[in-house]
Scaffold this motif. Structure first.
Motif, PDB file in Angstrom:
ATOM      1  N   PRO A 352       0.827  -1.220   0.000  1.00  0.00           N
ATOM      2  CA  PRO A 352       0.000   0.000   0.000  1.00  0.00           C
ATOM      3  C   PRO A 352       0.857   1.265   0.000  1.00  0.00           C
ATOM      4  CG  PRO A 352      -0.749  -1.553   1.676  1.00  0.00           C
ATOM      5  CD  PRO A 352       0.567  -2.063   1.177  1.00  0.00           C
ATOM      6  N   LEU A 353       0.393   2.265  -0.708  1.00  0.00           N
ATOM      7  CA  LEU A 353       1.094   3.548  -0.774  1.00  0.00           C
ATOM      8  C   LEU A 353       1.182   4.188   0.607  1.00  0.00           C
ATOM      9  CD1 LEU A 353       2.365   5.927  -2.235  1.00  0.00           C
ATOM     10  CD2 LEU A 353       0.072   6.695  -2.879  1.00  0.00           C
ATOM     11  N   LEU A 354       0.126   4.089   1.401  1.00  0.00           N
ATOM     12  CA  LEU A 354       0.140   4.686   2.738  1.00  0.00           C
ATOM     13  C   LEU A 354       1.209   4.040   3.612  1.00  0.00           C
ATOM     14  CD1 LEU A 354      -1.238   6.792   4.510  1.00  0.00           C
ATOM     15  CD2 LEU A 354      -2.855   5.030   5.247  1.00  0.00           C
ATOM     16  N   LEU A 355       1.394   2.734   3.473  1.00  0.00           N
ATOM     17  CA  LEU A 355       2.442   2.043   4.216  1.00  0.00           C
ATOM     18  C   LEU A 355       3.820   2.561   3.811  1.00  0.00           C
ATOM     19  CD1 LEU A 355       3.515  -0.241   6.046  1.00  0.00           C
ATOM     20  CD2 LEU A 355       3.341  -1.775   4.082  1.00  0.00           C
ATOM     21  N   GLN A 356       4.040   2.747   2.526  1.00  0.00           N
ATOM     22  CA  GLN A 356       5.321   3.264   2.045  1.00  0.00           C
ATOM     23  C   GLN A 356       5.568   4.666   2.596  1.00  0.00           C
ATOM     24  OE1 GLN A 356       4.938   2.975  -2.227  1.00  0.00           O
ATOM     25  NE2 GLN A 356       4.294   0.833  -2.092  1.00  0.00           N
ATOM     26  N   LEU A 357       4.512   5.487   2.656  1.00  0.00           N
ATOM     27  CA  LEU A 357       4.641   6.839   3.190  1.00  0.00           C
ATOM     28  C   LEU A 357       5.039   6.806   4.661  1.00  0.00           C
ATOM     29  CD1 LEU A 357       4.241   9.914   2.976  1.00  0.00           C
ATOM     30  CD2 LEU A 357       1.810   9.537   3.454  1.00  0.00           C
ATOM     31  N   PHE A 358       4.393   5.958   5.445  1.00  0.00           N
ATOM     32  CA  PHE A 358       4.721   5.844   6.866  1.00  0.00           C
ATOM     33  C   PHE A 358       6.152   5.334   7.078  1.00  0.00           C
ATOM     34  CE2 PHE A 358       0.065   5.389   8.415  1.00  0.00           C
ATOM     35  CZ  PHE A 358      -0.041   6.767   8.459  1.00  0.00           C
ATOM     36  N   LEU A 376       9.026  16.394   2.009  1.00  0.00           N
ATOM     37  CA  LEU A 376      10.027  15.634   1.266  1.00  0.00           C
ATOM     38  C   LEU A 376       9.738  14.140   1.351  1.00  0.00           C
ATOM     39  CD1 LEU A 376      12.645  15.503  -0.357  1.00  0.00           C
ATOM     40  CD2 LEU A 376      13.913  15.568   1.797  1.00  0.00           C
ATOM     41  N   ALA A 377       9.347  13.667   2.540  1.00  0.00           N
ATOM     42  CA  ALA A 377       8.997  12.255   2.700  1.00  0.00           C
ATOM     43  C   ALA A 377       7.826  11.885   1.807  1.00  0.00           C
ATOM     44  CB  ALA A 377       8.661  11.960   4.164  1.00  0.00           C
ATOM     45  N   ALA A 378       6.829  12.773   1.739  1.00  0.00           N
ATOM     46  CA  ALA A 378       5.663  12.511   0.895  1.00  0.00           C
ATOM     47  C   ALA A 378       6.057  12.485  -0.578  1.00  0.00           C
ATOM     48  CB  ALA A 378       4.598  13.572   1.138  1.00  0.00           C
ATOM     49  N   GLY A 379       6.907  13.442  -0.992  1.00  0.00           N
ATOM     50  CA  GLY A 379       7.343  13.477  -2.384  1.00  0.00           C
ATOM     51  C   GLY A 379       8.107  12.234  -2.783  1.00  0.00           C
ATOM     52  N   LEU A 380       8.973  11.759  -1.890  1.00  0.00           N
ATOM     53  CA  LEU A 380       9.727  10.537  -2.168  1.00  0.00           C
ATOM     54  C   LEU A 380       8.809   9.326  -2.258  1.00  0.00           C
ATOM     55  CD1 LEU A 380      12.921  10.921   0.071  1.00  0.00           C
ATOM     56  CD2 LEU A 380      12.828  10.855  -2.423  1.00  0.00           C
ATOM     57  N   ALA A 381       7.911   9.202  -1.284  1.00  0.00           N
ATOM     58  CA  ALA A 381       7.014   8.043  -1.262  1.00  0.00           C
ATOM     59  C   ALA A 381       6.158   7.980  -2.516  1.00  0.00           C
ATOM     60  CB  ALA A 381       6.131   8.084  -0.012  1.00  0.00           C
ATOM     61  N   PHE A 382       5.549   9.094  -2.875  1.00  0.00           N
ATOM     62  CA  PHE A 382       4.679   9.108  -4.049  1.00  0.00           C
ATOM     63  C   PHE A 382       5.486   8.990  -5.332  1.00  0.00           C
ATOM     64  CE2 PHE A 382       1.611  10.252  -1.014  1.00  0.00           C
ATOM     65  CZ  PHE A 382       0.358  10.166  -1.590  1.00  0.00           C
ATOM     66  N   GLY A 383       6.680   9.601  -5.373  1.00  0.00           N
ATOM     67  CA  GLY A 383       7.513   9.489  -6.559  1.00  0.00           C
ATOM     68  C   GLY A 383       8.006   8.077  -6.791  1.00  0.00           C
ATOM     69  N   LEU A 384       8.458   7.425  -5.728  1.00  0.00           N
ATOM     70  CA  LEU A 384       8.938   6.046  -5.843  1.00  0.00           C
ATOM     71  C   LEU A 384       7.813   5.109  -6.255  1.00  0.00           C
ATOM     72  CD1 LEU A 384      11.240   5.899  -2.676  1.00  0.00           C
ATOM     73  CD2 LEU A 384      11.990   5.916  -5.066  1.00  0.00           C
ATOM     74  N   ASN A 385       6.618   5.343  -5.676  1.00  0.00           N
ATOM     75  CA  ASN A 385       5.476   4.503  -6.021  1.00  0.00           C
ATOM     76  C   ASN A 385       5.036   4.741  -7.461  1.00  0.00           C
ATOM     77  OD1 ASN A 385       2.259   4.288  -6.133  1.00  0.00           O
ATOM     78  ND2 ASN A 385       3.014   2.807  -4.655  1.00  0.00           N
ATOM     79  N   SER A 447      -2.861  12.909  -3.448  1.00  0.00           N
ATOM     80  CA  SER A 447      -2.075  13.772  -2.572  1.00  0.00           C
ATOM     81  C   SER A 447      -2.762  14.004  -1.237  1.00  0.00           C
ATOM     82  CB  SER A 447      -1.813  15.119  -3.263  1.00  0.00           C
ATOM     83  OG  SER A 447      -3.026  15.842  -3.430  1.00  0.00           O
ATOM     84  N   SER A 448      -4.070  13.765  -1.185  1.00  0.00           N
ATOM     85  CA  SER A 448      -4.794  13.953   0.078  1.00  0.00           C
ATOM     86  C   SER A 448      -4.273  13.040   1.177  1.00  0.00           C
ATOM     87  CB  SER A 448      -6.288  13.703  -0.135  1.00  0.00           C
ATOM     88  OG  SER A 448      -6.524  12.390  -0.614  1.00  0.00           O
ATOM     89  N   LEU A 449      -3.584  11.964   0.813  1.00  0.00           N
ATOM     90  CA  LEU A 449      -3.036  11.050   1.819  1.00  0.00           C
ATOM     91  C   LEU A 449      -1.959  11.709   2.659  1.00  0.00           C
ATOM     92  CD1 LEU A 449      -2.711   7.676  -0.151  1.00  0.00           C
ATOM     93  CD2 LEU A 449      -4.355   8.219   1.638  1.00  0.00           C
ATOM     94  N   VAL A 450      -1.271  12.716   2.119  1.00  0.00           N
ATOM     95  CA  VAL A 450      -0.157  13.317   2.857  1.00  0.00           C
ATOM     96  C   VAL A 450      -0.644  14.063   4.088  1.00  0.00           C
ATOM     97  CG1 VAL A 450       1.164  13.513   0.731  1.00  0.00           C
ATOM     98  CG2 VAL A 450      -0.113  15.487   1.554  1.00  0.00           C
ATOM     99  N   SER A 451      -1.936  14.314   4.182  1.00  0.00           N
ATOM    100  CA  SER A 451      -2.459  15.019   5.354  1.00  0.00           C
ATOM    101  C   SER A 451      -2.238  14.224   6.633  1.00  0.00           C
ATOM    102  CB  SER A 451      -3.950  15.302   5.166  1.00  0.00           C
ATOM    103  OG  SER A 451      -4.695  14.097   5.078  1.00  0.00           O
ATOM    104  N   VAL A 452      -2.090  12.904   6.537  1.00  0.00           N
ATOM    105  CA  VAL A 452      -1.955  12.079   7.738  1.00  0.00           C
ATOM    106  C   VAL A 452      -0.626  12.287   8.436  1.00  0.00           C
ATOM    107  CG1 VAL A 452      -3.504  10.332   6.810  1.00  0.00           C
ATOM    108  CG2 VAL A 452      -1.046  10.063   6.495  1.00  0.00           C
ATOM    109  N   ILE A 453       0.380  12.850   7.741  1.00  0.00           N
ATOM    110  CA  ILE A 453       1.663  13.123   8.397  1.00  0.00           C
ATOM    111  C   ILE A 453       1.848  14.622   8.619  1.00  0.00           C
ATOM    112  CG2 ILE A 453       2.776  11.029   7.568  1.00  0.00           C
ATOM    113  CD1 ILE A 453       4.180  12.727   5.432  1.00  0.00           C
ATOM    114  N   GLY A 454       0.781  15.397   8.495  1.00  0.00           N
ATOM    115  CA  GLY A 454       0.824  16.797   8.881  1.00  0.00           C
ATOM    116  C   GLY A 454       1.083  17.788   7.777  1.00  0.00           C
ATOM    117  N   VAL A 455       1.225  17.349   6.523  1.00  0.00           N
ATOM    118  CA  VAL A 455       1.406  18.301   5.427  1.00  0.00           C
ATOM    119  C   VAL A 455       0.087  19.046   5.212  1.00  0.00           C
ATOM    120  CG1 VAL A 455       1.931  18.588   2.986  1.00  0.00           C
ATOM    121  CG2 VAL A 455       3.174  16.893   4.323  1.00  0.00           C
ATOM    122  N   ALA A 456       0.171  20.370   5.201  1.00  0.00           N
ATOM    123  CA  ALA A 456      -1.054  21.178   5.127  1.00  0.00           C
ATOM    124  C   ALA A 456      -1.530  21.339   3.696  1.00  0.00           C
ATOM    125  CB  ALA A 456      -0.837  22.535   5.771  1.00  0.00           C
TER     126      ALA A 456
END
Length: 505
Positions: A352-358, A376-385, A447-456
């Protein structure tokens, strides 16, 4: 065509490198781009004081007024009872306080991975939590309540038997309903606003929440009621959480005791609980949709468009470049490269993409001692996926180019690198452009998934407005319209690009 492609790839690669360097500085991706603070990119919940001294980071879930919530109408600063207490203690100890917002369920993980120095988020002391983190002395004791629709008759724990009952994930309210799981349906959600919305939609019968929070929601929603439950004799109250063995525990306890003795703590409590019911902007008398409650919040929400677009651009750019490299690996004559590309695609498409982000956000500080910024973590996770999916798309585009062109290039003595980047790849990109656009559209929405790690981003800001107004539909409908417009604009731009690229057909 070849010159255009070379210029595009060179420009994108240079920009990716620049953004990667900026993100790697630890000051945040948007700090250099906009000259503003990390509060814009990594959460309007991230704020810092101006005092001197060593910086300490406080983790919190700013969707729980009056304890902590984002003041979206006044610059997006995090305010509340917990914030004032933490600020007072930090000032007395000579620390500079920085606030990091995230979902409540991720706070303990942030402590354990040392992303934050302490947590204040109306967190109750439990024996289970004490096994993994340390707590200060208690600073406030709250009461649980049952929130339900008016005239529902759900006023006691016994009346909840056989009902669908909601609690916040990771909260002590989970313990209050632990014995009911065999007779009732227990629903656990990340945010209090989501629980309230489930009750109003009729999908949930009631929710167990803390008294001050219940008061705010029922005051703003006349169709709801709340009933205070008997106090739990085992409830140890709310306390400040620290990593195991933190030297801050004793320091905070000493200052907390002084604040109790001189009445400063009680004054802060009176300030925030005395304000309940006096903010008429949160009182809603209308049923159904009432977009007037968004007055003052629209500008705050619109700031999330920039974050969403920047995140999408960086992720798509990185995903395309890395995906192109992987596609070349897959058609390479070197077996290890083919094996690596195949294994990479299998792993990133199979988890899962969310797992990769975490994993990237929480594991990086623990494994590499680098506090990776959330954006940056979100960009890497989504870019790698994204690269895993794009590698197959690009490979298909390359294979679709007539083999005769390769044979002609080889016959003319054109080097493989020149042939691939000047002849094959430009035609492949033209063939797969619709698929690339679809991937960009997916990134905008995901991109709405990145909200779970605090990206506004847009979704995070909508959650902030939900917590501030005690209403859900209006903010969600607004960001839904914004997402739709962004996708339409992206599709239109892609259409113009496709027509331009096909002029040579």
């Amino acid at each position: 065509m070849s010159k255009w492609f070379k210029r595009a790839v060179t420009s994108l690669a240079a920009l990716l490198l620049l953004l990667g360097i900026i993100g790697g500085t630890g000051s945040g991706l948007l700090t250099a781009v906009t000259g503003s603070t990390l509060a814009i990119a990594e959460g309007a919940e991230s704020t810092a004081t101006t005092g001197g001294g060593q910086t300490i980071v406080m983790g919190t879930s700013p969707d729980y007024p009056p304890y902590e919530n984002t003041d979206a109408k006044n610059g997006g600063k995090v305010v509340g009872l917990d914030i004032d207490i933490a600020q007072a203690i930090a000032d007395k100890l000579g620390y500079k306080l920085e606030i990091s917002g995230m979902d409540f369920s991720g706070l303990i993980a942030a402590l354990q991975t040392e992303r934050v120095d302490f947590v204040m988020s109306a967190m109750s002391v439990t024996e289970e939590r004490k096994q993994s983190i340390d707590f200060s002395d208690s600073y406030y004791a709250a009461r649980n309540t049952i929130v339900s629709k008016k005239d529902s008759g759900l006023t006691t724990m016994a009346s909840l038997e056989g009902k669908n009952v909601g609690v916040q994930l990771g909260s002590t309210q989970e313990e209050a309903v632990a014995g009911m799981e065999s007779t009732s349906k227990i629903t656990k959600l990340d945010k209090i606003p989501n629980l309230i919305q489930e009750i109003k939609a009729g999908r949930m019968d009631a929710a167990i929440v803390e008294d001050a929070v219940a008061w705010g929601y029922t005051d703003a929603n006349p169709d709801l009621q709340f009933t205070i439950l008997d106090p739990n004799p085992n409830d140890l109250g709310y306390a400040i959480a620290f990593p195991k063995g933190s030297e801050l525990t004793a320091q905070f306890n000493a200052e907390l005791q002084k604040m109790k003795d001189n009445g400063e703590l009680q004054a802060i409590i009176d300030k925030w609980f005395g304000a309940l019911g006096q903010d008429d902007s949160k009182k809603v008398s209308k049923s159904g949709l009432d977009f007037s409650i968004l007055d003052g919040y629209v500008g705050y929400i619109f700031k999330g468009i920039f974050v969403t677009l920047l995140f999408t651009f960086v992720s798509a750019l990185f995903g395309f470049i890395w995906g192109a490299i992987l596609s070349l690996f897959k058609i390479s004559n070197i077996a290890p490269l083919r094996w690596f590309a195949t294994a990479y695609t299998s792993v990133f498409r199979g988890t899962p993409l969310l797992l990769q982000l975490f994993l990237i956000y929480y594991a990086t500080p623990q494994l590499f001692n680098y506090d990776i910024p959330a954006l940056l973590a979100a960009g890497l996770a989504f870019g790698l996926n994204s690269a895993a999916y794009l590698s197959e798309t690009i490979r298909g585009g390359i294979m679709a180019v007539d083999k005769g062109q390769r044979e002609a290039a080889i016959a003319l003595g054109i080097p493989y690198k020149t042939m691939m980047f000047s002849i094959i790849l430009p035609q492949a990109v033209k063939n797969i452009l619709p698929a690339l656009v679809n991937e960009c559209v997916a990134l905008v929405k995901e991109s709405s998934l990145v909200s779970v790690i605090g990206v506004a981003d847009l979704m995070r800001r909508a959650s902030v407005v939900q917590a501030a107004t005690f209403r859900s539909f209006e903010a969600l409908l607004l960001i839904g319209a914004i997402y739709y417009v962004l996708v339409l604009l992206l599709t239109s731009l892609a259409g113009l690009l496709e027509r331009r690229m096909r002029r040579s057909d």
